[in-house]
Design an enzyme around this catalytic site. Sequence first.
Site, PDB file in Angstrom:
ATOM      1  N   ALA A  54      -1.047  -2.859   7.244  1.00 51.71           N
ATOM      2  CA  ALA A  54       0.206  -3.050   6.512  1.00 51.71           C
ATOM      3  C   ALA A  54       1.298  -2.089   6.959  1.00 51.71           C
ATOM      4  O   ALA A  54       2.474  -2.361   6.778  1.00 51.71           O
ATOM      5  CB  ALA A  54      -0.038  -2.888   5.015  1.00 51.71           C
ATOM      6  N   LYS A  55       0.904  -0.949   7.518  1.00 50.22           N
ATOM      7  CA  LYS A  55       1.837   0.074   8.019  1.00 50.22           C
ATOM      8  C   LYS A  55       2.907   0.421   6.988  1.00 50.22           C
ATOM      9  O   LYS A  55       4.096   0.531   7.308  1.00 50.22           O
ATOM     10  CB  LYS A  55       2.468  -0.379   9.337  1.00 50.22           C
ATOM     11  CG  LYS A  55       1.446  -0.591  10.460  1.00 50.22           C
ATOM     12  CD  LYS A  55       2.131  -0.937  11.761  1.00 50.22           C
ATOM     13  CE  LYS A  55       1.126  -1.099  12.892  1.00 50.22           C
ATOM     14  NZ  LYS A  55       0.304  -2.321  12.768  1.00 50.22           N
ATOM     15  N   ARG A  56       2.493   0.633   5.761  1.00 51.50           N
ATOM     16  CA  ARG A  56       3.436   0.959   4.702  1.00 51.50           C
ATOM     17  C   ARG A  56       3.863   2.422   4.784  1.00 51.50           C
ATOM     18  O   ARG A  56       3.100   3.288   5.218  1.00 51.50           O
ATOM     19  CB  ARG A  56       2.817   0.683   3.333  1.00 51.50           C
ATOM     20  CG  ARG A  56       2.405  -0.761   3.098  1.00 51.50           C
ATOM     21  CD  ARG A  56       3.573  -1.702   3.204  1.00 51.50           C
ATOM     22  NE  ARG A  56       3.220  -3.021   2.706  1.00 51.50           N
ATOM     23  CZ  ARG A  56       3.447  -4.157   3.349  1.00 51.50           C
ATOM     24  NH1 ARG A  56       4.034  -4.122   4.527  1.00 51.50           N
ATOM     25  NH2 ARG A  56       3.108  -5.327   2.815  1.00 51.50           N
TER      26      ARG A  56
END
Length: 293
Positions: A110-112
Site C-alpha cells: 500500500a506504501k502508505r
Amino acid sequence: MTAHPTTEPAGPRDGAEPFGARLRRAMDTRGPLCVGIDPHASLLHAWGLDDDIAGLERFTHTVVDALAGRVAVLKPQSAFFERFGSRGVAVLERAVADARAAGALVLMDAKRGDIGSTMAAYAATYLDPASPLFSDAVTVSPYLGFGSLRPALDLARRNGAGVFVLALTSNPEGAEVQHAVRSGGATVAATVLDHLRAENAAAAAGGLGSFGAVVGATLGDLSSYDLGIGGPLLAPGIGAQGATPADLPAVFGAAVRDVVPSVSRGVLRHGPDAAALVSAAERFADEVRAAAG
C-alpha cells in the site's frame, strides 16, 4: 514526534507471534519467495480477461487458489484493486482472508505514509485484526520523517504484524531523495536503515525482526550500505524488471539470507493455468535457495 523507538515498546498481545518469526518459518518451509498480485489491465488482457470487476475477481481468485497454499508470501498491490472502487476493495478483502486461511503470509503493498491520526488510521486499516484488510505486514513510506510511522510501528509490534519501509527502491527517480546526503553526512536511505535497525533491536526478540526495508534487487553493489538491520529485506525487481535470483548475493552480501525476493509478472504471466503458476513460483524459489546458499 521522535524518530527513535520508544524506550519500552509495548509487547505483542497475548498469542501474537512476531511477524519476523512467522516469516522466517514460512521461508524455511515454503521457500524464500514473495509473489505479487498485480492485476493491471495488460495482464488481465493477457489472461483473456476483461479489465472489469469480473476479470479482477477471476484473476485474483486464480492466483490465490493456486499459490496461497504453497508460497511463503503473497503481496497484493492495493492500487490495482482500489481503481475499481468498493467492489474492487471487496475482492481484495476476500483475497487477503483466503490467502491467510491457506497459510500464506499477506504483505499488503500500500506504501502508505502520513502523519498523526491519519497515519494511525492507515495503520488500523492494515494492522488491526478487527479490520477486514488486516494483513501480516504492510509497506509504508518514511518520507514525511521516520517518526511519522510510529503509529504503524507500534500497532504492528502489538499485533504480531510487520512493516516494510521504503529505503532503496528500484525506480531511478528514488535516488534523488534516497541518496541525498543529510547534514551529518549519512544518506537518507542509510538513515532509514539505521532507524529500522534500532526498531528491531528494541524488540529484543532474537531471530529475524519484524521491521523490514524495501531494497531493490536491480541496484547492483550496495556494499556501501549496512543492510544488516536485523529484519527482512523485501527485494522487488526479480523477473520482468531484469534482476535474477543469481544476482542476490552480489547485491545483498552477508544479508542475503534475510532477503525476501519479490516477483510478480515473472510468475503471473504464466496464468491463467494454475499448474503453470505453481511451476513458475517453485522454480523461482528453488533458484533463490541455490543462490543464497
